[in-house]
Design a protein around this motif. Sequence first.
Motif, PDB file in Angstrom:
ATOM      1  N   ALA A 188       0.636  -1.276   0.012  1.00 43.10           N
ATOM      2  CA  ALA A 188       0.030  -0.305  -0.063  1.00 43.10           C
ATOM      3  C   ALA A 188       0.982   1.438   0.265  1.00 43.10           C
ATOM      4  CB  ALA A 188      -0.702  -0.089   1.284  1.00 43.10           C
ATOM      5  N   LYS A 231      -6.148  -1.823  10.339  1.00 37.04           N
ATOM      6  CA  LYS A 231      -6.604  -0.954   8.911  1.00 37.04           C
ATOM      7  C   LYS A 231      -6.699  -0.251   9.094  1.00 37.04           C
ATOM      8  CE  LYS A 231      -8.857  -2.986   4.895  1.00 37.04           C
ATOM      9  NZ  LYS A 231      -8.517  -3.806   4.362  1.00 37.04           N
ATOM     10  N   TYR A 234     -10.101   2.315   4.496  1.00 33.08           N
ATOM     11  CA  TYR A 234     -10.777   1.271   3.777  1.00 33.08           C
ATOM     12  C   TYR A 234     -10.211   0.731   1.979  1.00 33.08           C
ATOM     13  CZ  TYR A 234     -14.674  -0.683   1.277  1.00 33.08           C
ATOM     14  OH  TYR A 234     -15.382  -1.623   0.342  1.00 33.08           O
ATOM     15  N   ILE A 236      -7.986  -0.470   0.672  1.00 36.24           N
ATOM     16  CA  ILE A 236      -6.221  -0.952   1.066  1.00 36.24           C
ATOM     17  C   ILE A 236      -5.735  -2.137   1.843  1.00 36.24           C
ATOM     18  CG2 ILE A 236      -5.602   1.610  -0.807  1.00 36.24           C
ATOM     19  CD1 ILE A 236      -4.313   1.817   1.485  1.00 36.24           C
ATOM     20  N   ASN A 237      -4.440  -2.332   1.263  1.00 32.12           N
ATOM     21  CA  ASN A 237      -4.001  -3.467   2.266  1.00 32.12           C
ATOM     22  C   ASN A 237      -3.752  -2.675   3.857  1.00 32.12           C
ATOM     23  OD1 ASN A 237      -4.109  -5.167   0.526  1.00 32.12           O
ATOM     24  ND2 ASN A 237      -1.782  -5.787   0.737  1.00 32.12           N
ATOM     25  N   ARG A 295      -8.989  -6.026   8.827  1.00 37.13           N
ATOM     26  CA  ARG A 295      -8.284  -6.872   7.868  1.00 37.13           C
ATOM     27  C   ARG A 295      -8.259  -7.430   7.247  1.00 37.13           C
ATOM     28  NH1 ARG A 295      -3.776  -9.064  10.200  1.00 37.13           N
ATOM     29  NH2 ARG A 295      -2.633 -10.354   8.912  1.00 37.13           N
ATOM     30  N   GLY A 299      -8.600 -10.659  -0.105  1.00 34.17           N
ATOM     31  CA  GLY A 299      -9.270  -9.700  -0.663  1.00 34.17           C
ATOM     32  C   GLY A 299      -7.535  -8.851  -0.696  1.00 34.17           C
ATOM     33  N   TYR A 300      -7.084  -9.076   0.269  1.00 36.13           N
ATOM     34  CA  TYR A 300      -5.991  -8.064   0.891  1.00 36.13           C
ATOM     35  C   TYR A 300      -5.001  -8.747   1.629  1.00 36.13           C
ATOM     36  CZ  TYR A 300      -9.741  -4.460   0.157  1.00 36.13           C
ATOM     37  OH  TYR A 300     -10.664  -3.825  -0.658  1.00 36.13           O
ATOM     38  N   GLU A 301      -4.524 -10.225   1.122  1.00 40.00           N
ATOM     39  CA  GLU A 301      -3.740 -10.862   1.309  1.00 40.00           C
ATOM     40  C   GLU A 301      -3.924 -10.910   3.448  1.00 40.00           C
ATOM     41  OE1 GLU A 301       0.672  -9.501   0.329  1.00 40.00           O
ATOM     42  OE2 GLU A 301      -0.575  -9.533  -1.810  1.00 40.00           O
TER      43      GLU A 301
END
Length: 441
Positions: A188, A231, A234, A236-237, A295, A299-301
């Motif tokens: 990010a 987190k 909102y 993004i990772n 988090r 979808g965000y690893e």
Amino acid sequence: MPSEISAMLERIERDNARFLRLQFTDLLGMPKNVAIPAKQAEKALTGGIGFDGSSIEGFVRIEESDMVLKPDLSTYALLPWRPRENGVARFICDVCTPDGKPFEGDPRYVLRRAMDDAARDGYVFNTGPELEFFLFRMIDGGPTTLFQDVGGYFDLAPTDLAEDLRREIIIALTEMGFEIEASHHEVAESQHEIDFKYSDALHTADNVITFKFAVKTMALMRGLHASFMAKPIYGINGSGMHTNCSLEKDGANAFYDPDAPLQLSETCMHFVGGLLRHARAVTRVANPTINSYKRLVPGYEAPCYVSWSASNRSALVRIPAPRGNSTRAEFRSPDPTCNPYLAFTAMLAAGMEGVRKGIEPPTDVHKNIYHMTAAERDHNGIETLPGDLYAAHQALLADDLICTALGPHVVDALTSVAQAEWESYRAAVHPWELERYLATY
């Protein structure tokens, strides 16, 4: 006077340290300290320094507030960002009751107790966390979520404007005894990672607290806010604290077996089995805030599902490729808001039950779990991690093993924190609700 204390007093004088910070950690993983002039060093190192624990989160009630800080001599370090003239040094301390007994609410003691339990079977628990964090701009002295740079994964200057700050942080940490392995820009914008070498879990937990304190302090000196929030933005990772872990026995890595499938020993497989069996309860201490669960979404690893794999990064436990002394399991759910002492305690307790009871892990998952349907996950026996702090805390309370490892004092304190946080969050009106409903109803 014992020779170790005498040698330490000489070192303090030689380093020109005029002030000492006696550091400890509250239940939430926040560093606290009592500052004393160096002239009080002998008193602190021989008998400890008393303090009032009633105002420290998760410690004690007012009627039982007296506590004593006992410095761990092995944790002495000068603070490199402070002037060398009239320097400042710190000790990490154990918290004791006035009669000299370990305080059962001291997170450092909780982890030491779990490690002593594993040592009875001959094991040393090693951990190596990877901490991610954001660097945000400060405006009018307050933190914002405005990006400091627009770099991406492994970018470098001029796209990565934090390169100089990362270098300064690494130099400072190295002077404090860290062995830094790598640093880079994360996925990010304005997100970064600095990795340091693994060690026994107690030493590593000490280093996590020191690392966060150093990063935040040095960022502030450059007019930036370093955030370890799980987190903050909102879409993004978020920031994780992937924790590599292994057991060592008789000086050798107990997770490695050159003749076993994947060269992973039975000890390794059973440790993973125990970790997965108790993963929902471990989540409560590895992901301790309301925000942590924003988090843990697809979808965000970040992992959402209780599973393991030799390569699949959507799994909760991943086995990285290196073997031999580098064989390890990567537990991917923790985030850097956790109290590392409590998180490592829960991980170790879960893994050691797996080792002692021979718990076999489920079949490893090679397919991207995020792309599976709910029916496919059910067919493969893949559970979901708790979706919020309330559910995670209920999972903790239902898990006798993890509750026993943490101890009743810590569990009761965590319960009070979770109830207060959840009720405050549940009753608040959030911006999303206003955007969603205000104009419609």
